[in-house]
Write an enzyme that holds these catalytic residues in place. Structure first.
Site, PDB file in Angstrom:
ATOM      1  CG  HIS A  20     -13.057   4.692   7.756  1.00  0.00           C
ATOM      2  ND1 HIS A  20     -13.146   4.230   6.468  1.00  0.00           N
ATOM      3  CD2 HIS A  20     -12.363   5.855   7.692  1.00  0.00           C
ATOM      4  CE1 HIS A  20     -12.534   5.086   5.651  1.00  0.00           C
ATOM      5  NE2 HIS A  20     -12.045   6.057   6.362  1.00  0.00           N
ATOM      6  NE  ARG A  74     -13.663  10.955   9.303  1.00  0.00           N
ATOM      7  CZ  ARG A  74     -12.671  10.540   8.521  1.00  0.00           C
ATOM      8  NH1 ARG A  74     -11.859   9.591   8.929  1.00  0.00           N
ATOM      9  NH2 ARG A  74     -12.495  11.065   7.333  1.00  0.00           N
ATOM     10  CG  HIS A 125     -16.369   7.414   8.070  1.00  0.00           C
ATOM     11  ND1 HIS A 125     -17.463   8.069   7.603  1.00  0.00           N
ATOM     12  CD2 HIS A 125     -15.284   8.114   7.630  1.00  0.00           C
ATOM     13  CE1 HIS A 125     -17.059   9.117   6.883  1.00  0.00           C
ATOM     14  NE2 HIS A 125     -15.741   9.166   6.896  1.00  0.00           N
ATOM     15  CD  GLU A 138      -5.618   1.316   8.764  1.00  0.00           C
ATOM     16  OE1 GLU A 138      -5.617   1.411   7.527  1.00  0.00           O
ATOM     17  OE2 GLU A 138      -6.621   1.009   9.418  1.00  0.00           O
ATOM     18  N   GLY A 143       0.848  -1.187   0.000  1.00  0.00           N
ATOM     19  CA  GLY A 143       0.000   0.000   0.000  1.00  0.00           C
ATOM     20  C   GLY A 143       0.883   1.236   0.000  1.00  0.00           C
ATOM     21  CG  LEU A 144      -0.812   5.248   0.105  1.00  0.00           C
ATOM     22  CD1 LEU A 144      -1.588   6.346   0.807  1.00  0.00           C
ATOM     23  CD2 LEU A 144      -0.254   5.756  -1.213  1.00  0.00           C
ATOM     24  CG  LEU A 183      -4.486   9.086   1.828  1.00  0.00           C
ATOM     25  CD1 LEU A 183      -5.044   9.875   0.652  1.00  0.00           C
ATOM     26  CD2 LEU A 183      -4.419   7.621   1.479  1.00  0.00           C
ATOM     27  NE  ARG A 198      -7.239   7.671   9.516  1.00  0.00           N
ATOM     28  CZ  ARG A 198      -7.943   8.223   8.528  1.00  0.00           C
ATOM     29  NH1 ARG A 198      -7.578   9.386   8.027  1.00  0.00           N
ATOM     30  NH2 ARG A 198      -9.014   7.618   8.044  1.00  0.00           N
ATOM     31  CB  SER A 253     -17.284  11.643   0.640  1.00  0.00           C
ATOM     32  OG  SER A 253     -16.570  12.745   1.141  1.00  0.00           O
TER      33      SER A 253
END
Lengths: 248, 645, 227
Positions: B409, B338, B267, B433, B43-44, B449, B443, B285
């Site tokens: 989430h 959230r 979320h 993560e 992933g990232l 990201l 968060r 979103s």
């Protein structure tokens, strides 16, 4: 809802595949297609049979992993959607639905509906990048990009690499995928220095992988879940021809 | 191993990272070629780390369970990525991003790490733009920013609703470039199933080839876990189907402490569950709350009528609606954070006022916005989201209110790491993560990201050399070393045991049951009583799983059910640890709300007793884990109560 | 990069297809224009004059070889594409609804092309072989004392079967052009939002008009509408 499914079953890459009939009942209209397959697999497991192997991951239409040829169409009959975003209400009660893997020589079948799309990775590895090592970058705003170009680059960049273009193409060509990346980077100044080499290398790799040739049929564009346009292929043609014919 | 040393560098907060980099040990280029690094997950965090380390000259091996490294679940992030660029000249700064992140995390994160994150956030944007990531731009050609998640400054960079996808493609392309150059060997459709340690150091992994089912041994001078979050312990979450905790869990069992597992982000705006068959929850979103008003009927009777279908949302008069967020939080209203919005939804549904057949759903209504702005404006503003909702639910949100409910989430907890991102096992690192480090107990939007890329592009390349510097004398260890053999045998034994059970219940059956337990007792609101009960239930479930699970097919074959079974077995154990952690933390903070610790419905933190990261040490599946505390010292910020009234 | 490599590449192959296609399209235009002179209703005098010019002018005769070369390239390249594209999917779909995403004629270019080629062989036997090789002296001279190709046409199109084959050939050409015209521009990279519509309109008009003009020739000859 009740459905008759004809599912492609194939033990491995070497074995021959064939369609196997399944009947499935009590399907909720709000189920996604993959959830329907989950239910079928659950039944198969309980009966002691081998469940149907298929690729899937995010189930929200963005990872590009799901890859079924449903009812004679890549990702099924729904426009601009991946298999995971196909819902059972699209079908009529009692329908017979064919479920096959994406088929192409360059996408060998691994098992049942799961195919090997690593050819796409190798095409990217051949040139689908900007050669910039971490830490070399200048300030992000030092290079303005025309808004329209940025938007078009984003349109092309939206490709999720699912391979529906190849699956839908009667020639099994991969040009829409390859051109999306070539286009994205050709439209941004960051991609400029390498654009000739990129076009040549990526096309070379695409051809080496055994994809078919493009004859401008347009099935790829029609089936692309991210609505990547044929204009990208034309741009790739220009990029490639400029790199091979005009360049010294 | 008992003392936790977070290795925070000396000096003032703003200079720690610079100081660290100036004094960290280096590996010379000729020696880098001799050093092999294993990166699990692409992933990232994983892709950026693998690419960057390969660029530096290390020999990298990267692993992902998907068919391509481009598919990791980072792609699903929609909103954006924060960076303290202050391009908008609206008063943003590194310190402000640092402060917002610390505060948003409810003061449960390490100051030095968060400051470093805010600091390198600027380099991330530079790097991504240079790679050709098509960020949104203004007409002048410069980068556009937006305000996200209630931030007071516009610091969020975005690429339509696909920011995660585009950032990952940037990292993936950098990774593919290194694969093409031969600096990275990529193992797709491979899953790490065991960590190999030799003399207390991480020296490799056992990986399962998911196509053939074969176990493989791989050596590395260091191992990086970049394997994402564990939200799928709840079965239903916004995570991808394959997201799992297995790699982190194997590391935990080999001595890597697992920190703050109870911090889970729920979320508030997801599409509600409609049936038992459901495999996944889809996030809508957060931006929808800018114009949407959240409500349920004031009376249970009306709600019941809606659930039964005898009444529709439109039939409920304005006076009979309870816009509960606006009522409870007049100043933030529908835009409250959230965790607060999620809990409020749960409260009204628990009162019997939910509006979907299951009882767990509330309305998100755009009627007022449509009246104020016109249909076209609203439609344009949420372009992709309304059709997406309509496709999934078959209802048009322009005509009838959306139905939403919170869903799991993101997980703030994870493998404990020090300032260098090294776990409590020498040579084992954890990024993104999967680690516990930067988000504390909650968060903020658009910072996941940022953290993944910060860890991969900028932190690990600087910190890993500090460890590898003396490792140049270690020759690659042949994989017939007894430690590898033993690890592989352990995996084999466990796999065969799983396959031999041939019980009656499917893997998903167990997973769903685990999810229900976790959601019920360790979800949005937790009590000591519920958690105690949950622990017993999970233990029972574990026993049942190991005696009644049914896995079809063969071990040496493409066998998704077997892969799932291995993951669920680990989730069950993790679930218990989460419950243990939630039970021990006698306070409410961020993503952890204990009903006993509240002040008129608001979370009540206990800084005197719980200002620490709880790192758990594995002592055996049937033995209680041991708690190690890393005290969190706040020298640069003042601890405050988060209030949104 | 060497040209051989270019034309071995998938993009080079379609470039070649497009270039030769456009070249053949220009030929069609010339051919149709000259043949349209049969409708001058002058017993074929004007037509025969131009036919003689085309058959005797050195430049035109040289270009004729170019035309054959272009045609052969187009055919060989097309067959190569066809073979490779078939090989790119060794196992076909059991159930395929290709019609939902593309037109049948765009998928059938090889078939249409083959039909046109078969027709072309017949057509060459009818006229080209006679004018260039065996001679058409036996058809006599027209009123202006020119070689009478017009009379050859009248004779050939006396047969209803031949007329039917020609009309079928023109239909194949119509569909082939309908896809081929705009496809050639796409292959050359000439795809631009500002001009796409123009290209499409011209392409459709060309695909209709030219085959229609060709088809009307045997029909009007057969039914004695030209004298």
């Amino acid at each position: 809802m009740k459905f008759n499914l004809k599912v492609w079953r194939q033990k491995n890459a070497k074995a021959d595949g064939r369609l196997v009939d399944y009947t499935i009942d009590n399907i909720n209209v709000d189920m996604s297609f993959l959830e329907m397959v989950d239910v079928l697999n659950d039944e198969l497991i309980r009966k002691g049979e081998d469940p149907i192997a298929f690729d899937h991951d995010c189930r929200e239409g963005i990872c590009g992993m799901c890859s079924m040829y449903i009812d004679g169409r890549a990702h099924g009959p729904h426009h601009a959607a991946t298999t995971c975003q196909l819902y059972m209400r699209t079908f009529k009660d009692g329908d017979t639905i064919y479920v096959e893997p994406f088929k192409a020589k360059a996408f060998p079948i691994i098992k049942d509906l799961a195919v090997d799309r690593s050819a796409f990775d190798r095409i990217i590895a051949a040139g689908g990048f900007v050669s910039v090592n971490t830490g070399q970058a200048q300030d992000a705003n030092s290079l303005p990009v025309e808004k329209e170009a940025a938007e078009k680059a984003m349109d092309a960049a939206a490709c999720i690499g699912c391979g529906a273009c190849v699956a839908a193409c009667p020639n099994s060509a991969a040009m829409l995928f390859v051109s999306a990346k070539i286009s994205q980077l050709a439209m941004l100044p960051q991609g400029g220095p390498e654009r000739k080499n990129r076009a040549i290398k990526m096309v070379e790799q695409m051809d080496a992988e055994g994809f078919g040739n493009c004859t401008n049929i347009g099935a790829c564009e029609a089936e692309c879940p991210k609505e990547i346009k044929l204009t990208n292929i034309a741009r790739m043609n220009r990029e490639y021809l400029a790199a091979t014919i005009i360049d010294e | 191993m008992s003392e936790l040393n977070s290795k925070i560098p000396d000096g003032p907060l703003t200079e720690k990272w610079a100081n660290y980099k100036e004094h960290a040990k280096l590996v010379n280029p000729a020696n880098k070629r001799k050093i092999e690094i294993i990166v699990v997950g692409t992933g990232l965090a994983g892709a950026s780390a693998a690419a960057t380390l390969a660029e530096l000259g290390y020999k990298v091996k990267a692993y992902c369970f998907q068919d391509s490294p481009r598919r990791a679940h980072s792609i699903a992030a929609q909103g954006g990525i924060n960076a303290a660029k202050n391009y908008k000249n609206d008063g943003d700064s590194v310190f402000r991003l640092f402060y917002d992140t610390i505060k948003g995390g409810d003061f449960r994160a390490r100051e030095a790490n968060v400051y470093r994150l805010a600091d390198v956030s600027r380099n991330i944007i530079d790097q991504c733009v240079a790679q050709g990531v098509p960020f949104a731009r203004e007409y002048g050609g410069l980068l556009d920013n937006r305000s996200f998640g209630g931030a007071q400054v516009s610091r969020t960079f975005y690429a339509r609703g696909q920011t995660g996808q585009q950032l990952l493609l940037g990292a993936y392309q950098a990774l593919e470039r290194q694969i093409g150059l031969g600096n990275v060997t990529m193992y797709s459709r491979h899953e790490m199933v065991e960590l190999v340690t030799i003399d207390g150091k991480a020296r490799g992994i056992i990986a399962r080839d998911l196509i053939t089912g074969k176990l493989e041994r791989h050596f590395g001078h260091a191992v990086l876990l970049c394997t994402g979050g564990y939200g799928n312990v709840f079965y239903l979450s916004t995570n991808a189907m394959g997201s799992n905790v297995t790699a982190s869990w194997k590391a935990y069992k080999k001595g890597a402490y697992f920190a703050n597992p109870c911090y889970t982000q729920i979320h508030p705006t997801c599409i509600p569950v409609t049936g038992d068959y459901q495999s996944k929850l889809t996030l809508m979103s957060e931006s929808l709350r800018n114009d949407g008003r959240v409500w349920v009927p004031k009376t249970k009777e009306d709600s019941e009528a809606i659930r039964k279908g005898t009444k529709k949302a439109e039939d409920i008069k304005e006076d009979d609606r309870d816009y509960y967020l606006e009522r409870k939080y007049p100043s933030f209203g529908n835009l409250c954070p959230r965790d607060i919005a999620s809990r409020a939804a749960k409260e009204v549904c628990d009162e019997g006022r939910g509006i979907v057949p299951s009882g767990f759903g509330v309305f998100l209504d755009f009627a007022a916005a449509i009246k104020r702005l016109g249909v076209d404006t609203v439609k344009a503003r949420y372009g992709e989201l309304f059709p997406m909702y309509q496709n999934i639910t078959n209802e048009d949100p322009l005509k009838t209110p959306m139905k939403i409910y919170p869903a799991v989430h993101y997980t703030m907890g994870g493998t404990w790491v020090d300032y260098e991102l090294m776990t409590t096992v020498q040579g084992l690192y954890c990024l993104g993560e999967a680690n516990f480090s930067d988000h504390g107990a909650n968060r903020l939007g658009a910072s996941a990201l940022m953290q993944g890329l910060a860890d991969g592009y900028f932190v690990i390349p600087s910190t890993i050399s500090n460890y590898l510097s003396p490792e140049i004398f270690t020759k690659p260890i042949p994989t017939d070393h007894p430690a590898f053999v033993e690890a592989e045998n352990a995996v084999k034994e466990r796999s065969e045991k799983l396959m031999s059970i041939q019980g009656k219940r499917t893997v998903d059956d167990f997973h769903k049951q685990l999810g229900k337990i976790m959601w019920e007792y360790c979800g949005m609101a937790r009590t000591a009583e519920g958690l105690t009960k949950a622990r017993d239930l999970i233990r029972e479930l574990r026993k049942e799983f190991w005696s009644d699970v049914k896995i079809p097919g063969l071990l040496n074959d493409f066998n998704s059910e077997f892969d799932k079974a291995g993951r669920v077995a680990d989730f069950i154990e993790l679930g218990e640890l989460m419950v243990v952690d939630a039970l021990h933390r006698n306070e409410s903070c961020g993503g952890h709300f204990r009903v006993e610790y509240q002040d008129q419905g608001e979370a009540k933190r206990d800084d005197a007793n719980f200002a620490y990261a709880a790192a758990w040490e594995f002592k055996g599946v049937d033995t209680d884990p041991v708690l190690h505390k890393e005290e969190l010292k706040f020298e640069n910020v003042e601890l405050q109560v988060r209030s949104y009234k | 990069m060497a040209y051989t490599a270019l034309f071995k590449s998938s993009i080079g192959k379609k470039l070649l297809m497009g270039l030769t296609g456009l070249f053949l399209i220009t030929f069609l235009l010339v051919h149709a224009s000259i043949n349209a002179m049969i409708w001058f209703q002058d017993g074929g005098v004007t037509f025969n004059k131009w036919a003689h010019f085309m058959g005797s002018n050195l430049i035109i005769r040289t270009m004729e070889w170019g035309l054959f070369f272009g045609l052969i390239l187009h055919v060989v390249d097309g067959l190569m594409l066809y073979a490779q594209n078939r090989a790119a999917r060794p196992v076909k779909y059991a159930y395929n609804r290709a019609g939902d995403n593309s037109s049948w004629y765009s998928r059938s270019m090889a078939l249409l092309g083959t039909l046109i080629l078969l027709f072309l062989i017949l057509h060459l036997a009818h006229f080209w072989v006679k004018t260039r090789i065996t001679g058409i002296e036996k058809y006599g001279l027209d009123t202006e004392n020119q070689e009478n190709l017009f009379a050859v046409m009248q004779e050939v199109f006396r047969s209803g079967l031949v007329v039917a084959i020609y009309v079928a050939g023109c239909f194949s050409l119509f569909w082939h052009l309908l896809h081929g015209f705009k496809s050639a521009f796409q292959s050359l990279g000439l795809n631009h939002v500002k001009y796409n519509e123009t290209i499409a309109v011209i392409g459709i008009a060309f695909s209709i008009i030219v085959p229609f003009v060709f088809a009307m020739m045997p029909i009007s000859m057969h039914f004695g509408l030209v004298r």
